[in-house]
Write an enzyme that holds these catalytic residues in place. Structure first.
Site, PDB file in Angstrom:
ATOM      1  N   ASP A 150     -66.715  23.581 -10.482  1.00  0.00           N
ATOM      2  CA  ASP A 150     -65.366  23.956 -10.893  1.00  0.00           C
ATOM      3  C   ASP A 150     -64.970  25.242 -10.175  1.00  0.00           C
ATOM      4  O   ASP A 150     -65.829  26.041  -9.803  1.00  0.00           O
ATOM      5  CB  ASP A 150     -65.352  24.156 -12.413  1.00  0.00           C
ATOM      6  CG  ASP A 150     -63.959  24.211 -12.998  1.00  0.00           C
ATOM      7  OD1 ASP A 150     -63.263  25.206 -12.757  1.00  0.00           O
ATOM      8  OD2 ASP A 150     -63.568  23.273 -13.712  1.00  0.00           O
ATOM      9  N   ARG A 209     -52.910  23.630  -9.348  1.00  0.00           N
ATOM     10  CA  ARG A 209     -51.972  24.596  -9.925  1.00  0.00           C
ATOM     11  C   ARG A 209     -52.631  25.938 -10.206  1.00  0.00           C
ATOM     12  O   ARG A 209     -51.974  26.987 -10.130  1.00  0.00           O
ATOM     13  CB  ARG A 209     -51.380  24.041 -11.222  1.00  0.00           C
ATOM     14  CG  ARG A 209     -50.450  22.866 -11.027  1.00  0.00           C
ATOM     15  CD  ARG A 209     -49.953  22.330 -12.364  1.00  0.00           C
ATOM     16  NE  ARG A 209     -49.181  23.328 -13.107  1.00  0.00           N
ATOM     17  CZ  ARG A 209     -48.726  23.154 -14.340  1.00  0.00           C
ATOM     18  NH1 ARG A 209     -48.976  22.010 -14.973  1.00  0.00           N
ATOM     19  NH2 ARG A 209     -48.029  24.102 -14.937  1.00  0.00           N
ATOM     20  N   HIS A 228     -66.067  26.506 -20.946  1.00  0.00           N
ATOM     21  CA  HIS A 228     -65.760  27.892 -21.312  1.00  0.00           C
ATOM     22  C   HIS A 228     -65.973  28.193 -22.790  1.00  0.00           C
ATOM     23  O   HIS A 228     -66.041  29.377 -23.158  1.00  0.00           O
ATOM     24  CB  HIS A 228     -64.311  28.235 -20.954  1.00  0.00           C
ATOM     25  CG  HIS A 228     -64.032  28.260 -19.484  1.00  0.00           C
ATOM     26  ND1 HIS A 228     -64.750  29.029 -18.597  1.00  0.00           N
ATOM     27  CD2 HIS A 228     -63.103  27.602 -18.735  1.00  0.00           C
ATOM     28  CE1 HIS A 228     -64.280  28.845 -17.367  1.00  0.00           C
ATOM     29  NE2 HIS A 228     -63.284  27.983 -17.424  1.00  0.00           N
ATOM     30  N   HIS A 272     -63.637  27.710 -11.545  1.00  0.00           N
ATOM     31  CA  HIS A 272     -63.924  28.790 -12.471  1.00  0.00           C
ATOM     32  C   HIS A 272     -65.415  28.819 -12.805  1.00  0.00           C
ATOM     33  O   HIS A 272     -66.086  27.784 -12.807  1.00  0.00           O
ATOM     34  CB  HIS A 272     -63.121  28.627 -13.775  1.00  0.00           C
ATOM     35  CG  HIS A 272     -61.640  28.617 -13.570  1.00  0.00           C
ATOM     36  ND1 HIS A 272     -60.910  27.452 -13.448  1.00  0.00           N
ATOM     37  CD2 HIS A 272     -60.749  29.635 -13.456  1.00  0.00           C
ATOM     38  CE1 HIS A 272     -59.630  27.743 -13.280  1.00  0.00           C
ATOM     39  NE2 HIS A 272     -59.499  29.064 -13.281  1.00  0.00           N
TER      40      HIS A 272
END
Length: 538
Positions: A174, A269, A139, A176
């Site tokens: 991933d 999570r 990111h 994301h």
């Protein structure tokens, strides 16, 4: 088929870093992963390396100088002195994703050093697969921290691979979207980015729509497959295999970077998928089947027990080794209670990825890939390191120059009788290649102060000589500044060398001088005997 050569990078100290209380990112998961690999004895089947810390010069290959300088100087103790910079670079805000913690710069340097060194192992041909579970922080932006990531080790590793390989494929599994990597290579066709991720419902980072396909030269080289909540192993494999098969077919990558974020596993999570270890590792196994040099990295993953299980199992997949589904005793044995099993159960989130939706997105993705006519070609020329240049060929026979014929200045590039004086002292020296990592400034060469002996006129008439092979080490002109990530290439001269002056007709004795383009010798004045004295007039 022989087992691949695997290079494994680990640093036992990296698990001691601590983001913040209640922060989901736990570097401690790396210590658990390393220890579980040790308990399974996987270290016996691969080469294990302790990564070095990346230098600030390497980090600024992608990131800006002021951002890296900020990371080096800011600490929790002097945070009040950098209030404006903290806000500018998105670091250390209250309840922020990217907190300011002790040893921040050292953490970034260690995670990045393993990825860069892994890329160098692949580029050097000494490994088929390189693994750095501490990397994969996808990111981070050029001058901003984002999503628990401060330095984008993936971009820096890809830039290192591009110095050797013409095309690099980046695959992100991933949960994301890999926005930082896609943004870095959004306008180039040398890197294709493929990301399968959760999209919609204001899910971080909010990018990665199927219509985001690149721009400029990079049009259709950014591949995004947006997914909904609850995808399971069978659905994931149904879209992963055909998309990757088409990607390898049209792009034909020379190297692969695979980001294996474990937050796409069930019961994470922050994640919302239902993947098991087998479904996640099936992606690694499929990419491995193409037998392309592959850099395997970590990424997200916020259930540390699942992360350690996953990355240990995928290490075994890279090695081609079967491991016991029962976890052996290790330093973190109690973490795997109560069942102490390697594999985890699938999640129970409702799968909203129906067949109609997946087929619709798959068709859109494959249409974009079909618009790529052929794999992009890149002209590359590798410069051998100093000391590996082949020796100069020995001149024998009629091409051999008689000894004592002429003196050679150190600043000359000798072409037989076509002697052209060069402007620098490059005679007999090895050219130095410019690093694609750190553009270096080369000082202007100073002309040598040696004197060239005047050639004696020949008594025989010689024909204009033919250009011969240069003696000594060939002169190579290399760009002093190479863009980051570009291959080492020889420059083409922008203008032809100025032609030698037209030979001036001279007497027979000086024909060899005229053929070399040198001015004719000035004839000595004729000395006449003195005549009788003139009588004086009274």
């Amino acid at each position: 088929m022989s087992r691949p050569r695997v290079a494994y990078f680990l640093d036992t100290d990296i698990g001691g870093f601590y983001y913040a209380q209640h922060h989901p990112m736990k570097p401690h998961r790396l210590s658990m992963t390393y220890n579980l690999c040790l308990a399974y004895g996987l270290y016996r089947e691969m080469e294990v390396y302790r990564p070095r810390a990346a230098t600030s010069t390497e980090l600024t290959t992608f990131h800006t100088d002021d951002y890296i300088s900020f990371l080096r100087t800011v600490t929790p103790d002097n945070a009040s002195e950098h209030a404006r910079a903290l806000a500018r670079y998105n670091v250390g805000r209250t309840a922020d994703d990217c907190p300011l913690f002790d040893g921040l710069y050292d953490f970034c340097a260690l995670t990045t050093g393993g990825s860069i060194d892994g890329a160098k192992k692949l580029a050097g041909g000494t490994a088929d697969i390189a693994i750095n579970w501490a990397g994969g922080l996808h990111h981070a932006k050029k001058s901003e921290a984002s999503g628990f990531c401060y330095v984008n080790d993936i971009v820096l590793a890809i830039l290192e691979l591009l110095t050797r390989f013409p095309r690099v494929l980046y695959i992100d599994i991933d949960v994301h979207h890999g926005d930082g990597v896609e943004e870095a290579f959004y306008t180039t066709d040398r890197v294709m980015t493929v990301s399968l991720h959760k999209f919609g419902d204001a899910f971080f980072p909010g990018t990665g729509d199927v219509f985001d396909t690149g721009a400029g030269d990079g049009a259709n080289y950014a591949v995004n497959f947006p997914l909904r909540d609850g995808i399971d192993d069978a659905s994931y494999e149904r879209v992963f295999r055909p998309v990757l098969q088409k990607v390898f077919e049209v792009f034909r990558p020379s190297a692969v970077v695979l980001q294996c974020g474990a937050d796409s596993l069930a019961n994470d999570r922050l994640g919302c998928f239902n993947l098991t270890l087998r479904g996640h590792a099936a992606c690694v196994e499929y990419v491995k089947s193409f037998n392309v040099p592959t850099l395997v990295l970590g990424g997200g993953g916020y259930n540390i027990r699942s992360v350690a299980r996953c990355w240990t199992y995928e290490t075994a997949v890279c090695l081609g080794t079967d491991i016991d589904p029962r976890i052996p005793y290790n330093d973190y044995w109690e973490y795997y209670a109560p069942d102490f099993e390697l594999h985890i159960a699938p999640g129970t989130i409702e799968n909203k990825n129906d067949r109609e939706y997946l087929d619709k997105v798959k068709v859109k993705v494959l249409e974009g890939l079909r618009s790529i006519a052929a794999a992009p070609g890149v002209q590359m020329a590798e410069l051998p390191p100093a000391g590996e240049l082949p020796p100069a060929p020995e001149v024998t026979g009629e091409n051999k120059e008689p000894s004592g014929r002429r003196a050679e200045a150190r600043n000359e590039f000798f072409l037989g009788d076509n002697d052209v004086v060069m402007g620098g002292s490059n005679r007999g020296t090895t050219p130095k290649s410019s690093s694609s990592k750190t553009p270096s400034k080369s000082a202007a060469p100073k002309p040598a102060a040696t004197k060239t002996a005047t050639p004696k006129p020949s008594t025989t008439k010689t024909a204009a000589p033919k250009p011969g092979a240069a003696r000594g080490v060939p002169l190579r002109i290399v760009s002093p500044k190479t863009p980051a990530g570009a291959p080492r290439m020889l420059l083409k001269p922008t203008a032809p060398r100025a032609a030698s002056p037209t030979p001036v007709p001279v007497p027979n004795g000086a024909s060899s001088i005229a053929s070399a383009g040198l001015p004719p010798p000035t004839p000595a004045p004729v000395r006449r005997p003195p005549g009788p004295p003139t009588p004086s007039v009274p």
